[in-house]
Write an enzyme that holds these catalytic residues in place. Structure first.
Site, short mmCIF file in Angstrom:
data_model
loop_
_atom_site.label_atom_id
_atom_site.label_comp_id
_atom_site.label_asym_id
_atom_site.label_seq_id
_atom_site.Cartn_x
_atom_site.Cartn_y
_atom_site.Cartn_z
N ARG A 64 0.85 -1.18 0.00
CA ARG A 64 0.00 0.00 0.00
C ARG A 64 0.89 1.24 0.00
NH1 ARG A 64 1.47 1.60 4.44
NH2 ARG A 64 0.36 3.56 4.22
N ARG A 98 -6.97 -0.43 -7.25
CA ARG A 98 -7.40 0.57 -6.26
C ARG A 98 -7.61 1.88 -7.00
NH1 ARG A 98 -4.51 1.11 -0.63
NH2 ARG A 98 -6.56 1.99 -0.16
N ASP A 253 -2.55 10.45 -1.87
CA ASP A 253 -2.76 9.38 -2.84
C ASP A 253 -3.11 9.91 -4.22
OD1 ASP A 253 -3.05 6.37 -1.58
OD2 ASP A 253 -3.27 7.95 -0.11
N ASN A 263 -6.23 12.09 0.58
CA ASN A 263 -5.35 11.35 1.49
C ASN A 263 -6.22 10.52 2.43
OD1 ASN A 263 -2.60 10.78 2.38
ND2 ASN A 263 -3.14 11.83 4.26
#
Length: 384
Positions: A64, A98, A253, A263
């Site tokens: 991640r 994702r 992100d 985020n």
């Protein structure tokens, strides 16, 4: 042949496992991940022999963090190519694993485009696969270098905002070596302050979902000998009110073209608190996290996590007292059938962000024009 590039290990101890590595055992190439769902109890590796295994690892958060997801995506394409699977199909599956983290698609495209370019020049399948792997390794090195530059620029910015050192920094989620080819993004800045003797205290939000601050950031802080304190996410307000926070450092992100930042959920409330208490709110992320094709925060797709992460107490995929537990196997803390709202991210508008620190320096104030300039600078460097 073994991978000549060894990724940075987690923490400072030589016994620590790297977050991600390419390996070539006799039975064939594999991508090996440090399984982050088992931290801090166990340090175990998760071996991916194909893209579906990597997609599972990404979705269950064994791997991640935006920069590392980009690296994993690139290696995933290389894995498909080297093992003779359909590269285009693998790239499509990986890019969708994702939705919020833009780096994942970026890494996938880099390796896929390298494969395509080699094939178009007449390379055979093995040579095209080698090109994809070389591109993944290149991205890995670039991210490590970007991490070091962000740490330096971030520490300079902190010293400008907070003369005299003795910084008390609040951080959210996990942004260290576990998310990067180097020492991380926001955490790397705090680590630089620690090494320079200018970090008084690192406040660590526990961070939903899956307590990534408690399990991972505290783990990295302890490994590096930092002075840190863990707090529940909703305790941050009392820290601000008591004047115990000098700056907030978070990662990202995805950063939209207008400077809005996606985020880990809980970042937006921190930004609001920081604004009210006149505390700098600083985002640290590489330019690969900027998505010029996403015009604003409202256009960012926010991943929704399973409701049982809220309605149950569970240790995600972690072996506790010899019993393997997984998602959906925890102790209920809400009535059966309770619906849960569990977004993985929230969006912080640009006007609440004091600065964005990238490998090319700090942007402040955060504006759409400034974001566009950063993207242009990044493209110029990439084209050289």
């Amino acid at each position: 042949m073994a991978d000549p590039y060894t990724p940075t290990s987690v923490g400072t101890e030589p016994s620590m496992l790297p977050s991600l590595r390419w390996d070539e055992p006799p039975e064939g190439p594999v991508l090996v991940l440090l399984d982050q769902t088992r931290l801090p109890v166990e340090e175990e590796e998760y071996v991916c022999t194909d893209v579906p295994a990597l997609v599972r690892a990404i979705r269950m958060l064994a791997v991640r963090g935006a920069p590392l997801l980009g690296i994993a995506g690139a290696y995933g394409v290389a894995l498909a190519a080297v093992r003779g699977y359909d590269v285009e199909d693998a790239a499509e599956i990986l890019a969708q694993a994702r939705p919020t983290a833009v780096n994942l698609g970026y890494g996938v495209r880099r390796a896929r485009d390298a494969y395509r370019a080699a094939a178009e020049k007449g390379a055979d399948l093995d040579q095209a696969a080698a090109a994809a792997l070389a591109e993944a390794r290149r991205l890995h090195r670039e991210d490590a270098e970007a991490s070091a530059r962000m740490a330096a620029f971030g520490l300079t910015l902190l010293d400008e905002l907070l003369p005299g050192g003795n910084h008390r920094i609040l951080t959210h989620c996990n942004t260290g070596a576990l998310v990067s080819g180097g020492e991380g993004t926001a955490f790397a800045v705090a680590l630089s302050a620690h090494r320079a003797g200018r970090l008084r205290r690192l406040w660590v939000d526990e961070t939903r979902p899956l307590l990534q601050g408690a399990r991972l950031t505290a783990y990295e802080a302890a490994r590096n000998g930092m002075a840190y304190t863990l707090l529940t996410d909703n305790a941050a307000g009392s820290l601000f009110a008591a004047g115990e926070v000098d700056a907030v450092l978070v990662g990202a992100d995805r950063i939209a073209a207008d400077g809005s930042v996606a985020n880990k959920v809980g970042s937006y409330p921190l930004a609001v608190l920081a604004k009210y208490h006149r505390v700098p709110f600083v985002v640290v992320a590489p330019t690969t996290t900027i998505d010029p094709d996403t015009p604003d925060g409202a256009s960012i797709e926010v991943e929704q996590r399973p409701g049982q992460e809220v309605t149950e107490l569970t240790a995600p995929q972690m072996a506790v007292a010899g019993v393997e537990t997984g998602s959906g196997s925890g102790m209920p803390v809400a009535p059966l059938g309770t619906q849960a709202y569990n977004p993985a991210f929230d969006i912080t508008p640009a006007e609440l962000v004091t600065a964005i620190v990238t490998e090319y320096g700090a942007l402040s104030p955060v504006t759409g024009d400034g974001i566009a300039e950063l993207c242009a600078r990044s493209r110029q460097v990439t084209m050289r």
